[in-house]
Design a protein around this motif. Structure first.
Motif, PDB file in Angstrom:
ATOM      1  N   UNK A 201     -38.032  -6.455  43.271  1.00 23.62           N
ATOM      2  CA  UNK A 201     -38.402  -6.966  44.118  1.00 23.62           C
ATOM      3  C   UNK A 201     -38.239  -8.046  44.891  1.00 23.62           C
ATOM      4  N   UNK A 202     -36.809  -8.133  45.331  1.00 25.71           N
ATOM      5  CA  UNK A 202     -36.894  -9.737  45.620  1.00 25.71           C
ATOM      6  C   UNK A 202     -37.209  -9.037  47.213  1.00 25.71           C
ATOM      7  N   UNK A 203     -37.267 -10.428  47.899  1.00 26.96           N
ATOM      8  CA  UNK A 203     -37.047 -10.136  49.703  1.00 26.96           C
ATOM      9  C   UNK A 203     -36.222  -9.992  49.727  1.00 26.96           C
ATOM     10  N   UNK A 204     -36.683  -9.512  51.554  1.00 25.18           N
ATOM     11  CA  UNK A 204     -36.011 -10.417  52.414  1.00 25.18           C
ATOM     12  C   UNK A 204     -35.852 -11.974  52.724  1.00 25.18           C
ATOM     13  N   UNK A 205     -37.367 -12.239  52.746  1.00 28.36           N
ATOM     14  CA  UNK A 205     -37.114 -13.657  53.064  1.00 28.36           C
ATOM     15  C   UNK A 205     -36.361 -14.687  51.620  1.00 28.36           C
ATOM     16  N   UNK A 206     -36.546 -14.037  50.343  1.00 28.79           N
ATOM     17  CA  UNK A 206     -36.042 -15.149  49.238  1.00 28.79           C
ATOM     18  C   UNK A 206     -34.473 -15.044  49.085  1.00 28.79           C
ATOM     19  N   UNK A 207     -33.952 -13.552  50.199  1.00 28.80           N
ATOM     20  CA  UNK A 207     -32.926 -13.516  50.098  1.00 28.80           C
ATOM     21  C   UNK A 207     -31.987 -14.123  50.855  1.00 28.80           C
ATOM     22  N   UNK A 208     -32.287 -13.040  52.061  1.00 30.38           N
ATOM     23  CA  UNK A 208     -31.605 -13.789  53.161  1.00 30.38           C
ATOM     24  C   UNK A 208     -32.731 -14.524  54.384  1.00 30.38           C
ATOM     25  N   UNK A 209     -33.021 -15.117  54.055  1.00 23.76           N
ATOM     26  CA  UNK A 209     -34.219 -16.165  54.894  1.00 23.76           C
ATOM     27  C   UNK A 209     -33.942 -16.353  56.534  1.00 23.76           C
ATOM     28  N   UNK A 210     -32.553 -16.428  56.745  1.00 27.57           N
ATOM     29  CA  UNK A 210     -32.350 -16.755  57.782  1.00 27.57           C
ATOM     30  C   UNK A 210     -32.547 -15.067  58.949  1.00 27.57           C
ATOM     31  N   UNK A 211     -32.984 -14.613  58.583  1.00 26.35           N
ATOM     32  CA  UNK A 211     -33.520 -13.479  58.777  1.00 26.35           C
ATOM     33  C   UNK A 211     -34.753 -13.017  59.544  1.00 26.35           C
TER      34      UNK A 211
END
Length: 398
Positions: A126-136
């Motif tokens: 349930x990890x999100x792109x925003x949490x792990x890849x905030x630069x996207x």
């Protein structure tokens, strides 16, 4: 429809053929006892001979692949079936030790890395792109790892973007910065609300690899070696950046009904596919991988239960044998003889299937040396799927 080089149908432009073509020359029976004379009149069918004939029929089609190799493994017993040639110039037969592009079967490898990291507590489904890849892009931030792995993310497909297509059409061997492939669609919104429907996208597995790198601080290629290759004993598998293939290799071809087969084995750079389809392997290594991956060797039973939550009717690209359902970087193929789990793939010169039973004890890899899909010679694909299903039946009944 615009051409799509990775994981979708795409033919090499005619203007590339001259460069690419320089290397080209031209059930078991039941246990009841029968009287001797009756047995003579009704000999048991030779299943192996029937399978070999099916492969020959594939390569003898005018639009068929120059070569095909299938590996059936049951426990410690391995049977290799082949037809045609690995190289139309030399005429040598295909081998289970030949290198080849595995195309979108590489997505199962990125799944293996991600799910291994879930087991280790480095990532959560349930990890999100925003949490792990905030630069996207902000509009992608709610997409979860789970949605990337089962293609319900809604991420636009970078390989379908006009910018990507223009570059690879002009220079198929162009070296892309693999970790920047999502930049081609960074200004696009999601195609749909995350989790609301299924749509196969090469962007998903690029994002999966980037999340794995961000969570560990290690390169994706290193994670592949540590979490997949080494535990499963894969010694001939790699993720290159260039267009060269290690020797010996199965040559991949574009079939031209007038000119004959055009060698496209090294026509495109793997850097534009990366975690979505750039891996090079052999039928032997691919057999070891799918037995371990589908059999649950790499992950815990708890994580595997999540992986085995399937979306009915969700197709791999290209579709495999029987009816298909999508799990987390794994597909369920339900045939008339039973069920296997795995992944398919297609790229210029190659179409692949790797599948195994849920316990990993029985497996099939099936590789042909031309590309086919629902949009690129669908008649050939229909024939290939029929043969694949017969091989699955031999695997499960044999």
């Amino acid at each position: 429809m615009s051409p799509r080089p990775y994981g979708h149908a795409r033919r090499i432009r005619p203007s590339l053929r001259l460069a690419a073509a320089t290397a080209v020359c031209g059930a078991l029976l039941g246990a009841s006892v029968l009287p001797a004379q009756a047995a003579d009149r009704n000999p048991p069918p030779d299943r192996g001979a029937a399978l070999r004939q099916e492969l020959r029929a594939l390569v003898e089609r005018p639009d068929g692949p120059p070569g095909v190799v299938a590996v059936l493994r049951d426990g410690d017993r391995t049977k290799v079936y082949r037809a045609g040639v690995a190289d139309v110039q030399s005429g040598r037969p295909p081998s289970a030790s030949d290198h080849m592009r595995i195309a979108s079967v590489a997505k199962a490898f990125s799944g293996a890395v991600a799910l291994s990291l879930v087991d280790r507590g480095r990532l959560r489904l349930d990890d999100t792109i925003g949490e792990v890849l905030p630069g996207q892009p902000d509009q992608w931030h709610e997409v979860t790892l789970r949605q990337l792995l089962n293609h319900t993310s809604g991420l636009p497909d970078y390989s379908a973007s006009q910018g990507f297509i223009d570059i690879i059409s002009e220079d198929p061997r162009h070296h892309f910065e693999s970790r920047r492939l999502l930049d081609f669609v960074a200004d696009e919104d999601l195609a749909f609300r995350p989790g609301s429907r299924y749509a196969y996208s090469n962007s998903d597995n690029i994002a999966v690899a980037l999340m794995a790198e961000a969570a560990t601080g290690r390169r994706y290629e290193t994670l592949l070696r540590e979490l997949v290759y080494r535990p499963l004993g894969l010694t001939a598998t790699s993720l290159p950046q260039g267009y060269r293939l290690p020797e010996p290799y199965l040559h991949g071809y574009q079939i031209d009904l007038q000119e004959g087969p055009v060698d496209v084995s090294e026509a495109i750079s793997a850097s534009g596919a990366w975690a979505a389809g750039g891996i090079v392997s052999t039928p032997k290594d691919l057999t070891a991988f799918i037995r371990g991956y589908a059999g649950g060797t790499l992950i815990s039973e708890r994580t595997r239960r999540e992986q085995f939550r399937f979306i009915p009717g969700a197709l791999s690209q290209p579709p495999g044998p029987g009816r298909t359902a999508a799990g987390l970087a794994l597909y369920r193929y339900t045939t008339r003889c039973g069920t296997v789990y795995g992944h398919t793939g297609n790229t210029p010169g190659y179409t692949q299937l790797a599948a195994a039973t849920a316990d990993g004890k029985r497996s099939l890899t099936f590789s042909i040396t031309t590309q086919t899909s629902l949009t690129d010679n669908p008649d050939l694909l229909a024939h290939v799927r029929e043969v694949q299903e017969d091989f699955v039946c031999a695997l499960l009944r044999g």
